[in-house]
Write a protein that holds these residues in place. Structure first.
Motif, short mmCIF file in Angstrom:
data_model
loop_
_atom_site.label_atom_id
_atom_site.label_comp_id
_atom_site.label_asym_id
_atom_site.label_seq_id
_atom_site.Cartn_x
_atom_site.Cartn_y
_atom_site.Cartn_z
N THR A 115 -0.79 -6.91 109.08
CA THR A 115 -1.17 -8.12 108.34
C THR A 115 -2.32 -7.84 107.37
OG1 THR A 115 -2.75 -8.82 110.05
CG2 THR A 115 -0.46 -9.56 110.29
N ASP A 116 -2.78 -6.61 107.33
CA ASP A 116 -3.88 -6.24 106.44
C ASP A 116 -3.46 -6.45 104.98
OD1 ASP A 116 -5.21 -3.76 104.77
OD2 ASP A 116 -6.58 -4.64 106.22
N GLU A 117 -4.31 -7.12 104.24
CA GLU A 117 -3.97 -7.46 102.85
C GLU A 117 -3.81 -6.22 101.97
OE1 GLU A 117 -6.64 -10.29 101.18
OE2 GLU A 117 -6.21 -11.84 102.68
N SER A 118 -4.67 -5.22 102.18
CA SER A 118 -4.59 -4.02 101.35
C SER A 118 -3.29 -3.26 101.62
CB SER A 118 -5.79 -3.11 101.61
OG SER A 118 -5.85 -2.73 102.97
N LEU A 119 -2.83 -3.26 102.88
CA LEU A 119 -1.57 -2.61 103.21
C LEU A 119 -0.41 -3.35 102.56
CD1 LEU A 119 0.03 -0.47 104.79
CD2 LEU A 119 0.01 -2.02 106.75
N ASN A 120 -0.41 -4.67 102.67
CA ASN A 120 0.65 -5.47 102.07
C ASN A 120 0.65 -5.34 100.55
OD1 ASN A 120 1.91 -6.60 104.38
ND2 ASN A 120 0.16 -7.94 104.66
N ASP A 121 -0.53 -5.15 99.97
CA ASP A 121 -0.61 -4.96 98.53
C ASP A 121 0.06 -3.65 98.11
OD1 ASP A 121 -1.70 -5.58 95.82
OD2 ASP A 121 -2.88 -3.77 96.19
N LEU A 122 -0.15 -2.60 98.92
CA LEU A 122 0.49 -1.31 98.63
C LEU A 122 2.01 -1.42 98.71
CD1 LEU A 122 -1.87 1.11 100.59
CD2 LEU A 122 -1.73 0.83 98.11
N ILE A 123 2.49 -2.20 99.68
CA ILE A 123 3.94 -2.39 99.82
C ILE A 123 4.48 -3.20 98.64
CG2 ILE A 123 5.72 -3.49 101.23
CD1 ILE A 123 4.00 -2.87 103.69
N THR A 124 3.77 -4.26 98.29
CA THR A 124 4.20 -5.11 97.17
C THR A 124 4.27 -4.32 95.87
OG1 THR A 124 3.19 -7.05 98.22
CG2 THR A 124 3.66 -7.20 95.87
N ARG A 125 3.33 -3.41 95.68
CA ARG A 125 3.28 -2.62 94.45
C ARG A 125 4.23 -1.42 94.51
NH1 ARG A 125 -2.87 -1.43 94.49
NH2 ARG A 125 -2.31 0.04 92.82
N GLY A 126 4.91 -1.25 95.61
CA GLY A 126 5.88 -0.17 95.73
C GLY A 126 5.28 1.20 95.96
N ILE A 127 4.00 1.25 96.31
CA ILE A 127 3.34 2.54 96.54
C ILE A 127 3.78 3.13 97.88
CG2 ILE A 127 1.09 3.66 96.88
CD1 ILE A 127 -0.06 1.60 94.93
N ILE A 128 3.91 2.26 98.86
CA ILE A 128 4.50 2.67 100.13
C ILE A 128 5.60 1.67 100.48
CG2 ILE A 128 2.38 3.76 100.96
CD1 ILE A 128 2.02 1.37 102.82
N ALA A 129 6.48 2.08 101.38
CA ALA A 129 7.58 1.22 101.81
C ALA A 129 7.50 1.02 103.33
CB ALA A 129 8.92 1.85 101.42
N PRO A 130 8.19 0.02 103.85
CA PRO A 130 8.20 -0.18 105.30
C PRO A 130 8.62 1.06 106.07
CG PRO A 130 9.09 -2.11 104.22
CD PRO A 130 8.88 -1.08 103.14
#
Length: 204
Positions: free
Chosen positions: A66-81
């Motif tokens: 639920t960390d915002e910085s982690l979700n931001d990385l996912i949203t930006r496509g830098i990392i994936a699930p």
């Protein structure tokens, strides 16, 4: 005076949902050993049933999804699930080896390690199998820098040929552990390898 008996599992359950002064009272009445469940023996790898168990066995904090910085990385496509799934699998793999395990290089190259394999069949083939034969092949190919990583998998020609390269972080020292690793955490494996399907109970 009437004696009241409380079953330990029910007391543990009550303590788990209690808060504030209620917890204080329960601790005062029954003591910490009575209200808190016994910790599983994680030296037996079969007690590591979840990613959270693996974290507890190693004494590390789980990934805060639920960390915002982690979700931001996912949203930006830098990392994936699937990258998060891989990190979880690496933690689980370390826990299955044992908290105090330290890898020792084998200069002779004689040490054998084991990696979970998965097979993909058509529905008609599955229908003709018994329960022990059923499974799902997750086929993936990693090239270039991925070969130098510690979690790459290569499979080709359907289920008749497969190989793995430098996959130590996801390998185990026995075939029995590798089978457990694959079956118990099949959903994470599917997420890591990028395949979306429903995992049946027959794999457990």
């Amino acid at each position: 005076m009437r004696k009241i008996e409380i079953e330990k599992p029910k007391l543990e359950a009550a303590f788990a949902v209690a808060c504030g002064n209620t917890r204080t009272v329960l601790l005062a009445l029954f003591g910490e050993d009575a209200v808190k469940p016994e910790k599983p023996d994680y030296s037996d790898y079969r007690n590591i049933k979840t990613y959270e168990d693996a974290c507890a066995a190693l004494g590390v904090d789980p990934i805060n999804e639920t960390d915002e910085s982690l979700n931001d990385l996912i949203t930006r496509g830098i990392i994936a699930p699937r990258h998060i799934a891989l990190m979880k699998l690496e933690t689980i793999s370390r826990a299955l080896w044992g908290k105090d395990f330290e890898p020792i290089p084998d200069a002779e190259g004689n040490k054998i390690y084991y990696f979970p394999w998965f097979y993909l069949y058509t529905q008609s083939e599955i229908d003709n199998m018994d329960d022990e034969e059923r499974g799902a092949l997750l086929s993936a190919n990693a090239d270039g820098g991925a070969f130098a990583g510690f979690g790459c998998l290569h499979a080709s020609i359907r289920s008749s040929y497969s190989s793995a390269y430098i996959g130590f972080r996801l390998c185990q020292e026995t075939g029995e552990k590798a089978v457990y690793f694959g079956k118990q955490f099949i959903k994470l494996w599917a997420e890591y390898l990028g395949y979306k399907f429903t995992v049946g109970d027959h794999l457990k």
